[in-house]
Design a protein around this motif. Structure first.
Motif, PDB file in Angstrom:
ATOM      1  N   LEU A 151       0.836  -1.195   0.000  1.00 35.93           N
ATOM      2  CA  LEU A 151       0.000   0.000   0.000  1.00 35.93           C
ATOM      3  C   LEU A 151       0.878   1.255   0.000  1.00 35.93           C
ATOM      4  O   LEU A 151       0.629   2.192  -0.764  1.00 35.93           O
ATOM      5  CB  LEU A 151      -0.940  -0.006   1.208  1.00 35.93           C
ATOM      6  N   GLY A 152       1.907   1.252   0.827  1.00 35.86           N
ATOM      7  CA  GLY A 152       2.807   2.405   0.900  1.00 35.86           C
ATOM      8  C   GLY A 152       3.520   2.673  -0.412  1.00 35.86           C
ATOM      9  O   GLY A 152       3.579   3.828  -0.871  1.00 35.86           O
ATOM     10  N   THR A 153       4.072   1.638  -1.038  1.00 40.41           N
ATOM     11  CA  THR A 153       4.773   1.842  -2.306  1.00 40.41           C
ATOM     12  C   THR A 153       3.804   2.305  -3.388  1.00 40.41           C
ATOM     13  O   THR A 153       4.159   3.134  -4.226  1.00 40.41           O
ATOM     14  CB  THR A 153       5.517   0.576  -2.773  1.00 40.41           C
ATOM     15  N   SER A 154       2.583   1.812  -3.352  1.00 43.02           N
ATOM     16  CA  SER A 154       1.585   2.229  -4.352  1.00 43.02           C
ATOM     17  C   SER A 154       1.234   3.702  -4.199  1.00 43.02           C
ATOM     18  O   SER A 154       1.030   4.403  -5.197  1.00 43.02           O
ATOM     19  CB  SER A 154       0.325   1.375  -4.239  1.00 43.02           C
ATOM     20  N   ILE A 155       1.164   4.178  -2.976  1.00 46.67           N
ATOM     21  CA  ILE A 155       0.876   5.594  -2.748  1.00 46.67           C
ATOM     22  C   ILE A 155       2.045   6.457  -3.226  1.00 46.67           C
ATOM     23  O   ILE A 155       1.843   7.495  -3.868  1.00 46.67           O
ATOM     24  CB  ILE A 155       0.541   5.842  -1.264  1.00 46.67           C
ATOM     25  N   VAL A 156       3.272   6.014  -2.960  1.00 48.03           N
ATOM     26  CA  VAL A 156       4.447   6.751  -3.448  1.00 48.03           C
ATOM     27  C   VAL A 156       4.447   6.801  -4.972  1.00 48.03           C
ATOM     28  O   VAL A 156       4.669   7.863  -5.570  1.00 48.03           O
ATOM     29  CB  VAL A 156       5.757   6.125  -2.906  1.00 48.03           C
ATOM     30  N   VAL A 157       4.164   5.670  -5.614  1.00 48.72           N
ATOM     31  CA  VAL A 157       4.131   5.621  -7.080  1.00 48.72           C
ATOM     32  C   VAL A 157       3.012   6.516  -7.620  1.00 48.72           C
ATOM     33  O   VAL A 157       3.178   7.166  -8.652  1.00 48.72           O
ATOM     34  CB  VAL A 157       3.992   4.165  -7.581  1.00 48.72           C
ATOM     35  N   LEU A 158       1.883   6.584  -6.925  1.00 52.51           N
ATOM     36  CA  LEU A 158       0.793   7.475  -7.321  1.00 52.51           C
ATOM     37  C   LEU A 158       1.298   8.911  -7.415  1.00 52.51           C
ATOM     38  O   LEU A 158       1.074   9.598  -8.425  1.00 52.51           O
ATOM     39  CB  LEU A 158      -0.354   7.370  -6.311  1.00 52.51           C
ATOM     40  N   PHE A 159       2.001   9.371  -6.388  1.00 54.01           N
ATOM     41  CA  PHE A 159       2.512  10.741  -6.397  1.00 54.01           C
ATOM     42  C   PHE A 159       3.603  10.938  -7.450  1.00 54.01           C
ATOM     43  O   PHE A 159       3.666  11.989  -8.088  1.00 54.01           O
ATOM     44  CB  PHE A 159       3.007  11.142  -5.010  1.00 54.01           C
ATOM     45  N   ILE A 160       4.429   9.924  -7.668  1.00 56.74           N
ATOM     46  CA  ILE A 160       5.457  10.021  -8.715  1.00 56.74           C
ATOM     47  C   ILE A 160       4.789  10.136 -10.079  1.00 56.74           C
ATOM     48  O   ILE A 160       5.168  10.979 -10.896  1.00 56.74           O
ATOM     49  CB  ILE A 160       6.416   8.808  -8.669  1.00 56.74           C
ATOM     50  N   ASN A 161       3.796   9.305 -10.331  1.00 51.07           N
ATOM     51  CA  ASN A 161       3.104   9.334 -11.623  1.00 51.07           C
ATOM     52  C   ASN A 161       2.455  10.693 -11.876  1.00 51.07           C
ATOM     53  O   ASN A 161       2.522  11.222 -12.985  1.00 51.07           O
ATOM     54  CB  ASN A 161       2.065   8.220 -11.707  1.00 51.07           C
ATOM     55  N   ILE A 162       1.842  11.246 -10.849  1.00 43.60           N
ATOM     56  CA  ILE A 162       1.230  12.574 -11.004  1.00 43.60           C
ATOM     57  C   ILE A 162       2.307  13.624 -11.266  1.00 43.60           C
ATOM     58  O   ILE A 162       2.147  14.496 -12.123  1.00 43.60           O
ATOM     59  CB  ILE A 162       0.376  12.926  -9.760  1.00 43.60           C
ATOM     60  N   SER A 163       3.444  13.507 -10.555  1.00 46.65           N
ATOM     61  CA  SER A 163       4.510  14.515 -10.702  1.00 46.65           C
ATOM     62  C   SER A 163       5.173  14.470 -12.075  1.00 46.65           C
ATOM     63  O   SER A 163       5.677  15.496 -12.532  1.00 46.65           O
ATOM     64  CB  SER A 163       5.562  14.352  -9.613  1.00 46.65           C
ATOM     65  N   ILE A 164       5.165  13.304 -12.738  1.00 46.12           N
ATOM     66  CA  ILE A 164       5.785  13.241 -14.071  1.00 46.12           C
ATOM     67  C   ILE A 164       4.781  13.525 -15.185  1.00 46.12           C
ATOM     68  O   ILE A 164       5.116  13.449 -16.358  1.00 46.12           O
ATOM     69  CB  ILE A 164       6.516  11.899 -14.316  1.00 46.12           C
ATOM     70  N   GLY A 165       3.547  13.840 -14.787  1.00 50.84           N
ATOM     71  CA  GLY A 165       2.583  14.288 -15.778  1.00 50.84           C
ATOM     72  C   GLY A 165       1.561  13.268 -16.241  1.00 50.84           C
ATOM     73  O   GLY A 165       0.804  13.552 -17.173  1.00 50.84           O
ATOM     74  N   LEU A 166       1.526  12.101 -15.631  1.00 46.79           N
ATOM     75  CA  LEU A 166       0.472  11.158 -15.988  1.00 46.79           C
ATOM     76  C   LEU A 166      -0.855  11.672 -15.453  1.00 46.79           C
ATOM     77  O   LEU A 166      -0.898  12.354 -14.426  1.00 46.79           O
ATOM     78  CB  LEU A 166       0.752   9.771 -15.406  1.00 46.79           C
ATOM     79  N   GLY A 167      -1.934  11.336 -16.121  1.00 50.16           N
ATOM     80  CA  GLY A 167      -3.253  11.762 -15.679  1.00 50.16           C
ATOM     81  C   GLY A 167      -3.632  11.112 -14.359  1.00 50.16           C
ATOM     82  O   GLY A 167      -3.083  10.079 -13.973  1.00 50.16           O
ATOM     83  N   ILE A 168      -4.591  11.720 -13.678  1.00 45.97           N
ATOM     84  CA  ILE A 168      -5.007  11.210 -12.371  1.00 45.97           C
ATOM     85  C   ILE A 168      -5.614   9.814 -12.503  1.00 45.97           C
ATOM     86  O   ILE A 168      -5.375   8.942 -11.665  1.00 45.97           O
ATOM     87  CB  ILE A 168      -5.983  12.193 -11.653  1.00 45.97           C
ATOM     88  N   GLY A 169      -6.373   9.574 -13.556  1.00 46.40           N
ATOM     89  CA  GLY A 169      -6.969   8.250 -13.757  1.00 46.40           C
ATOM     90  C   GLY A 169      -5.913   7.178 -13.938  1.00 46.40           C
ATOM     91  O   GLY A 169      -5.973   6.112 -13.328  1.00 46.40           O
ATOM     92  N   GLN A 170      -4.943   7.466 -14.785  1.00 47.11           N
ATOM     93  CA  GLN A 170      -3.848   6.536 -15.036  1.00 47.11           C
ATOM     94  C   GLN A 170      -3.018   6.331 -13.774  1.00 47.11           C
ATOM     95  O   GLN A 170      -2.571   5.229 -13.483  1.00 47.11           O
ATOM     96  CB  GLN A 170      -2.982   7.081 -16.166  1.00 47.11           C
ATOM     97  N   SER A 171      -2.837   7.395 -13.012  1.00 45.44           N
ATOM     98  CA  SER A 171      -2.050   7.304 -11.786  1.00 45.44           C
ATOM     99  C   SER A 171      -2.775   6.491 -10.720  1.00 45.44           C
ATOM    100  O   SER A 171      -2.154   5.704 -10.004  1.00 45.44           O
ATOM    101  CB  SER A 171      -1.748   8.705 -11.251  1.00 45.44           C
TER     102      SER A 171
END
Length: 132
Positions: free
Chosen positions: A84-104
């Protein structure tokens, strides 16, 4: 109902689907970690805006997921919370690199699938109930 976690004569068992999923997670995350850590050049060619440091972080998170899957195989609930923790970190990384919220947010689906699979019963006890 008897609490199986307190019964020293009870041998924990998990459904074969749970074991298969955990092995799949170990293989998939190992391959992804290797790709991020060793194949970063190929990734940055296709996604030029992604810094090498982000790829290293993603690779290390993949290594972490392998460790968390092994912990789940050893009946440790901390393995699930690690996912769960790594998934939340990856969520924020994905958003920070410009992926859409749905994809993130799609990355969190993996945690939901893992939780669902841990609910499969073996001898009327879920794998989740057996976790310490």
């Amino acid at each position: 109902m008897e609490n199986f976690n307190d019964n020293s004569n009870y041998e924990k068992q998990r459904h074969g689907c749970v074991t298969a999923w955990l092995v799949f997670i170990i293989i998939a995350n190992s391959l992804m970690a290797l790709l991020y850590l060793l194949g970063g050049g190929m990734i940055t060619e296709n996604l030029p805006g992604v810094a090498t440091s982000i790829l290293v972080i993603l690779g290390l998170l993949g290594v972490g997921n392998v460790i968390f899957a092994v912990l789940l195989l050893q009946w440790k609930k901390i393995g699930f919370w690690g996912f769960l923790g790594t998934s939340i970190v990856v969520l924020f990384i994905n958003i920070s690199i410009g992926l859409g919220i749905g994809q993130s947010l799609f990355g969190l689906v993996g945690v939901a699938i893992l939780y669902g699979i841990l609910q499969i019963k073996q001898n009327d006890v879920t794998a989740w109930e057996n976790l310490e």
